[in-house]
Design a protein around this motif. Structure first.
Motif, PDB file in Angstrom:
ATOM      1  N   ALA A  14       0.861  -1.134   0.030  1.00  0.00           N
ATOM      2  CA  ALA A  14       0.056   0.253   0.048  1.00  0.00           C
ATOM      3  C   ALA A  14       0.833   1.222  -0.256  1.00  0.00           C
ATOM      4  N   PRO A  15       0.352   2.256  -0.427  1.00  0.00           N
ATOM      5  CA  PRO A  15       0.981   3.569  -0.321  1.00  0.00           C
ATOM      6  C   PRO A  15       1.223   4.034   0.982  1.00  0.00           C
ATOM      7  N   GLY A  16       2.420   4.831   0.998  1.00  0.00           N
ATOM      8  CA  GLY A  16       2.829   5.599   2.687  1.00  0.00           C
ATOM      9  C   GLY A  16       3.923   4.767   3.201  1.00  0.00           C
ATOM     10  N   PRO A  17       4.492   5.369   3.864  1.00  0.00           N
ATOM     11  CA  PRO A  17       5.804   4.864   4.662  1.00  0.00           C
ATOM     12  C   PRO A  17       5.490   3.486   5.341  1.00  0.00           C
ATOM     13  N   GLY A  18       6.237   2.656   5.250  1.00  0.00           N
ATOM     14  CA  GLY A  18       6.308   1.162   5.677  1.00  0.00           C
ATOM     15  C   GLY A  18       5.519   0.533   4.573  1.00  0.00           C
ATOM     16  N   ASN A  19       4.418  -0.445   5.393  1.00  0.00           N
ATOM     17  CA  ASN A  19       3.472  -0.995   4.343  1.00  0.00           C
ATOM     18  C   ASN A  19       4.175  -1.978   3.522  1.00  0.00           C
ATOM     19  N   TYR A  52      10.316   1.718   0.614  1.00  0.00           N
ATOM     20  CA  TYR A  52       9.881   1.602   2.091  1.00  0.00           C
ATOM     21  C   TYR A  52       9.271   2.765   2.647  1.00  0.00           C
ATOM     22  N   HIS A  53      10.214   3.675   2.518  1.00  0.00           N
ATOM     23  CA  HIS A  53       9.787   4.966   3.484  1.00  0.00           C
ATOM     24  C   HIS A  53       8.650   5.857   2.572  1.00  0.00           C
ATOM     25  N   SER A  54       8.486   5.590   1.135  1.00  0.00           N
ATOM     26  CA  SER A  54       7.513   6.129   0.466  1.00  0.00           C
ATOM     27  C   SER A  54       7.939   7.694   0.236  1.00  0.00           C
ATOM     28  N   ILE A  56      10.079   8.566  -2.392  1.00  0.00           N
ATOM     29  CA  ILE A  56      10.657   8.258  -4.006  1.00  0.00           C
ATOM     30  C   ILE A  56       9.950   8.962  -5.145  1.00  0.00           C
ATOM     31  N   ALA A  57      10.484   9.852  -5.965  1.00  0.00           N
ATOM     32  CA  ALA A  57       9.786  10.592  -7.076  1.00  0.00           C
ATOM     33  C   ALA A  57       9.202   9.615  -8.098  1.00  0.00           C
ATOM     34  N   ILE A  58       9.759   8.577  -8.255  1.00  0.00           N
ATOM     35  CA  ILE A  58       9.678   7.449  -9.426  1.00  0.00           C
ATOM     36  C   ILE A  58       8.265   6.827  -9.230  1.00  0.00           C
ATOM     37  N   PRO A  59       7.313   6.845  -9.986  1.00  0.00           N
ATOM     38  CA  PRO A  59       6.296   6.206  -9.678  1.00  0.00           C
ATOM     39  C   PRO A  59       6.221   4.674  -9.312  1.00  0.00           C
ATOM     40  N   VAL A  60       5.375   4.237  -8.137  1.00  0.00           N
ATOM     41  CA  VAL A  60       5.350   3.113  -7.741  1.00  0.00           C
ATOM     42  C   VAL A  60       3.719   2.796  -7.526  1.00  0.00           C
ATOM     43  N   ASN A  61       3.735   1.500  -7.701  1.00  0.00           N
ATOM     44  CA  ASN A  61       2.211   1.108  -8.009  1.00  0.00           C
ATOM     45  C   ASN A  61       1.748  -0.206  -7.094  1.00  0.00           C
ATOM     46  N   PRO A  62       1.686   0.090  -5.759  1.00  0.00           N
ATOM     47  CA  PRO A  62       1.535  -1.070  -4.957  1.00  0.00           C
ATOM     48  C   PRO A  62       0.187  -1.545  -5.222  1.00  0.00           C
ATOM     49  N   PRO A  63      -0.270  -2.835  -4.698  1.00  0.00           N
ATOM     50  CA  PRO A  63       0.625  -3.653  -4.300  1.00  0.00           C
ATOM     51  C   PRO A  63       1.510  -4.276  -5.470  1.00  0.00           C
ATOM     52  N   VAL A  64       2.828  -4.328  -4.978  1.00  0.00           N
ATOM     53  CA  VAL A  64       4.133  -4.649  -6.009  1.00  0.00           C
ATOM     54  C   VAL A  64       5.016  -5.306  -5.434  1.00  0.00           C
ATOM     55  N   ILE A  65       5.491  -6.448  -6.135  1.00  0.00           N
ATOM     56  CA  ILE A  65       7.081  -7.010  -5.467  1.00  0.00           C
ATOM     57  C   ILE A  65       8.092  -6.212  -5.871  1.00  0.00           C
ATOM     58  N   ARG A 117       7.950   2.933 -16.871  1.00  0.00           N
ATOM     59  CA  ARG A 117       7.565   2.473 -15.665  1.00  0.00           C
ATOM     60  C   ARG A 117       8.538   1.261 -15.270  1.00  0.00           C
ATOM     61  N   THR A 118       8.889   1.023 -13.950  1.00  0.00           N
ATOM     62  CA  THR A 118      10.281   0.355 -13.735  1.00  0.00           C
ATOM     63  C   THR A 118       9.654  -0.929 -12.957  1.00  0.00           C
ATOM     64  N   LEU A 119      10.709  -1.901 -13.527  1.00  0.00           N
ATOM     65  CA  LEU A 119      10.602  -3.331 -12.582  1.00  0.00           C
ATOM     66  C   LEU A 119      10.907  -3.113 -10.943  1.00  0.00           C
ATOM     67  N   GLY A 120      10.052  -3.573 -10.364  1.00  0.00           N
ATOM     68  CA  GLY A 120      10.325  -3.538  -8.961  1.00  0.00           C
ATOM     69  C   GLY A 120       9.516  -2.333  -8.137  1.00  0.00           C
ATOM     70  N   TYR A 121       9.080  -1.164  -9.036  1.00  0.00           N
ATOM     71  CA  TYR A 121       8.220   0.079  -8.537  1.00  0.00           C
ATOM     72  C   TYR A 121       6.683  -0.157  -8.933  1.00  0.00           C
ATOM     73  N   TRP A 122       6.749  -0.355 -10.514  1.00  0.00           N
ATOM     74  CA  TRP A 122       5.285  -0.525 -11.086  1.00  0.00           C
ATOM     75  C   TRP A 122       4.914  -1.867 -11.436  1.00  0.00           C
TER      76      TRP A 122
END
Length: 351
Positions: A14-19, A52-54, A56-65, A117-122
């Motif tokens: 999920a978005p946000g710190p931790g998660n 992990y700390h949420s 980063i400026a690069i797009p992240v698309n949780p839930p994601v490995i 869109r990046t491996l491990g982010y999106w």
């Protein structure tokens, strides 16, 4: 687990710190045009901590490995894929998807595509047992290169992009590598491969790393809290300053020191990210007519150069790895990384 339809994975759920936690995830299969890769070894990147700390400026698309630095073997080849067979040792670029139509993509600079869109982010990454990537991103590991060394191809490709695409290093140039982390160690070795005289600088916390940099070929190493970096550089360069700075620390004091010590019309390439806004002497760029560039990621040519250097044994990456832990101990590994305890830290798949 290999015969199961589930695999253990480190997931940003999920978005946000931790998660972030270990979850059972479906084992993927290779669709047309894709390659399924069994993960052999995988490294932690600073960006994994930023995910992990949420912050980063690069797009992240949780839930994601999570995770993107790895080596592996081909486990399945999708329809229409040629050039790869089950069992081939491979690595993969992280630019999983980009538009292919913008000016940057069409000119080969897809690392700058706004739609990247990046491996491990999106897309699901590599802190697990298997990953699936487009076949066009896959590269064979050269014969004689270990899975440990190959798992660091991605950060090495970031360095070869910074050096090969954005900097000019001529044989005999004096290069200052500021910051002896893993990227700095790679930058020093790549600069040596270009024929440079290399100075690596760090601080008290870097004593062991500076010693390793010397073992890996650095001509000079300097702890700036104990020794006079400026005096050394002026002596080695006949008072001109270094020809090139490869700034890998991202620390404001190091950046400002390097700006002062690069010669007029020299090259300054900022590889390390600061993680925040900093103050620096931008007028130095004007007064010295400096070639100043940032560096972001890598592209196909960078990967080919990185693998060439590995295959020719012109860089030695295995000594950079100090810890290998199972992904189930990811919290310990992240803590070690944040404390700068040791060098490169790997997370290995578990069944």
């Amino acid at each position: 687990m290999e015969n199961s339809n589930k695999m253990k994975a480190l997931v940003k759920y999920a978005p946000g710190p931790g998660n972030m936690e270990i979850r059972d995830m479906p084992v993927p299969h290779a669709a047309p045009g894709q390659v399924k890769i069994k993960i052999m070894e995988a490294g932690i990147c600073g960006s994994d901590l930023h995910i992990y700390h949420s912050d980063i400026a690069i797009p992240v698309n949780p839930p994601v490995i999570t995770g993107h630095e790895f080596s592996g073997v081909v486990d399945e080849v999708g329809e229409g894929v040629t050039g790869y067979a089950v069992g081939d040792p491979v690595v993969s670029e992280t630019a999983y998807d980009y538009c292919g139509k913008c000016d940057f993509c069409r000119e080969g600079w897809y690392n700058l595509c706004i739609g990247r869109r990046t491996l491990g982010y999106w897309y699901n990454g590599i802190f697990t047992q298997y990953t699936v990537v487009p076949a066009d991103r896959v590269h064979h590991i050269p014969e004689g290169v270990s899975f440990t060394a190959a798992a660091m191809t991605e950060p090495l490709a970031c360095v070869t992009h910074a050096v090969g695409d954005l900097t000019v290093i001529n044989p005999g140039d004096v290069v200052l590598v500021s910051g002896p982390g893993s990227i700095g160690m790679m930058a020093a070795q790549v600069a040596k491969a270009y024929g440079a005289t290399v100075i690596v600088s760090g601080t008290d916390i870097d004593e062991e790393r500076l010693a390793l940099a010397k073992q890996l070929g650095a001509d000079y190493t300097v702890n700036v809290q104990k020794d006079d970096l400026e005096a050394l550089i002026l002596r080695v360069t006949d008072n001109y300053g270094v020809d090139v700075v490869l700034e890998c620390s991202g620390a404001a004091p190091a950046i400002n020191t390097a700006l002062r010590l690069v010669k007029k019309r020299g090259y300054f390439t900022q590889i390390g990210l600061t993680g925040k806004k900093i103050e620096f002497d931008i007028e130095a760029i004007n007064y010295k007519e400096m070639h100043f560039s940032g560096s972001m990621g890598s592209r196909n040519a960078s990967w080919r150069m990185a693998l060439k250097l590995l295959g020719e044994h012109r860089v030695n990456l295995e000594p950079l790895v100090t810890h290998k832990l199972p992904i189930t101990q990811w919290e310990e590994a992240f803590d070690l990384f944040e404390k700068k305890a040791g060098g490169k830290i790997f997370l290995l798949p578990v069944e």
